[in-house]
Scaffold this motif. Structure first.
Motif, PDB file in Angstrom:
ATOM      1  N   UNK A  92      50.205  27.013  19.078  1.00  9.75           N
ATOM      2  CA  UNK A  92      49.251  26.903  18.133  1.00  9.75           C
ATOM      3  C   UNK A  92      49.714  26.484  16.879  1.00  9.75           C
ATOM      4  N   UNK A  93      50.797  27.107  16.451  1.00  7.68           N
ATOM      5  CA  UNK A  93      51.205  26.464  14.762  1.00  7.68           C
ATOM      6  C   UNK A  93      51.242  25.011  15.062  1.00  7.68           C
ATOM      7  N   UNK A  94      52.015  24.356  16.086  1.00  9.38           N
ATOM      8  CA  UNK A  94      52.641  23.071  16.197  1.00  9.38           C
ATOM      9  C   UNK A  94      51.306  22.132  16.116  1.00  9.38           C
ATOM     10  N   UNK A  95      50.031  22.649  16.865  1.00  9.82           N
ATOM     11  CA  UNK A  95      49.007  21.774  16.877  1.00  9.82           C
ATOM     12  C   UNK A  95      48.282  21.850  15.457  1.00  9.82           C
ATOM     13  N   UNK A  96      48.199  23.154  15.016  1.00  5.85           N
ATOM     14  CA  UNK A  96      47.614  23.191  13.602  1.00  5.85           C
ATOM     15  C   UNK A  96      48.234  22.369  12.528  1.00  5.85           C
ATOM     16  N   UNK A  97      49.682  22.257  12.787  1.00 11.81           N
ATOM     17  CA  UNK A  97      50.438  21.507  11.736  1.00 11.81           C
ATOM     18  C   UNK A  97      49.871  20.035  11.623  1.00 11.81           C
ATOM     19  N   UNK A  98      49.640  19.301  12.694  1.00  8.42           N
ATOM     20  CA  UNK A  98      49.019  17.983  12.984  1.00  8.42           C
ATOM     21  C   UNK A  98      47.584  18.050  12.629  1.00  8.42           C
ATOM     22  N   UNK A  99      46.666  18.910  13.155  1.00 11.13           N
ATOM     23  CA  UNK A  99      45.283  18.876  12.933  1.00 11.13           C
ATOM     24  C   UNK A  99      45.234  18.921  11.302  1.00 11.13           C
ATOM     25  N   UNK A 100      45.836  19.910  10.643  1.00  8.86           N
ATOM     26  CA  UNK A 100      45.710  20.259   9.308  1.00  8.86           C
ATOM     27  C   UNK A 100      45.907  18.844   8.483  1.00  8.86           C
ATOM     28  N   UNK A 101      46.964  18.142   8.794  1.00  5.11           N
ATOM     29  CA  UNK A 101      47.423  17.050   8.249  1.00  5.11           C
ATOM     30  C   UNK A 101      46.495  16.062   8.306  1.00  5.11           C
ATOM     31  N   UNK A 102      45.820  15.961   9.531  1.00  9.21           N
ATOM     32  CA  UNK A 102      44.918  14.841   9.805  1.00  9.21           C
ATOM     33  C   UNK A 102      43.817  15.010   9.213  1.00  9.21           C
TER      34      UNK A 102
END
Length: 142
Positions: A92-102
């Motif tokens: 979840x953290x890995x996905x959140x990193x990319x979603x947040x950056x986008x």
């Protein structure tokens, strides 16, 4: 005693939500903090109400079934379940990193004001630096 705490949290949450909804409906031209304050009250109130009611339901269900209480304790302490939970959090953290950056990039390209973007950037960097700190600390332990 524990039920009274859950009931108190539920009532307080309900009251905060009610006050927030009252402010939302009654303020005609809010200025400054009053633009967001009612929504903050509603959010916190709904969270408290849900937590309190959920706790009451959980206590009622487990009071009738002592075997369920034992099984829940075993499941919470089971190393395999802990490992699966930690793995899910990491993914979840890995996905959140990319979603947040986008999202940050999208808000930047849409021309959002700096008052909106800067807190998000600070929060994003805080999470990233915290992850690096924990990684460094764990590397030193091993």
């Amino acid at each position: 005693m524990k039920n009274s705490k859950s009931i108190l949290i539920s009532i307080l949450g309900f009251l905060l939500s009610g006050i927030g909804f009252y402010f939302i409906r009654s303020l005609t031209d809010p200025e400054g903090i009053m633009k967001t304050f009612p929504y903050i009250l509603v959010g916190i109130g709904c969270g408290m109400f849900g937590h309190g009611i959920g706790d009451l339901i959980n206590k009622k269900v487990t009071a009738k079934n002592p075997e369920l209480v034992k099984q829940i304790e075993i499941d919470q302490k089971d190393e395999r379940n802990i490992m699966i939970s930690n793995m899910a959090k990491a993914k979840g953290y890995d996905v959140m990193t990319y979603v947040f950056a986008a999202l940050l990039l999208a808000y930047g390209l849409m021309g959002a004001s700096m008052e909106i973007i800067i807190p998000f950037v600070i929060a994003y960097l805080f999470v990233q630096f915290y992850a690096v700190y924990i990684r460094m600390r764990k590397d030193k332990e091993n």
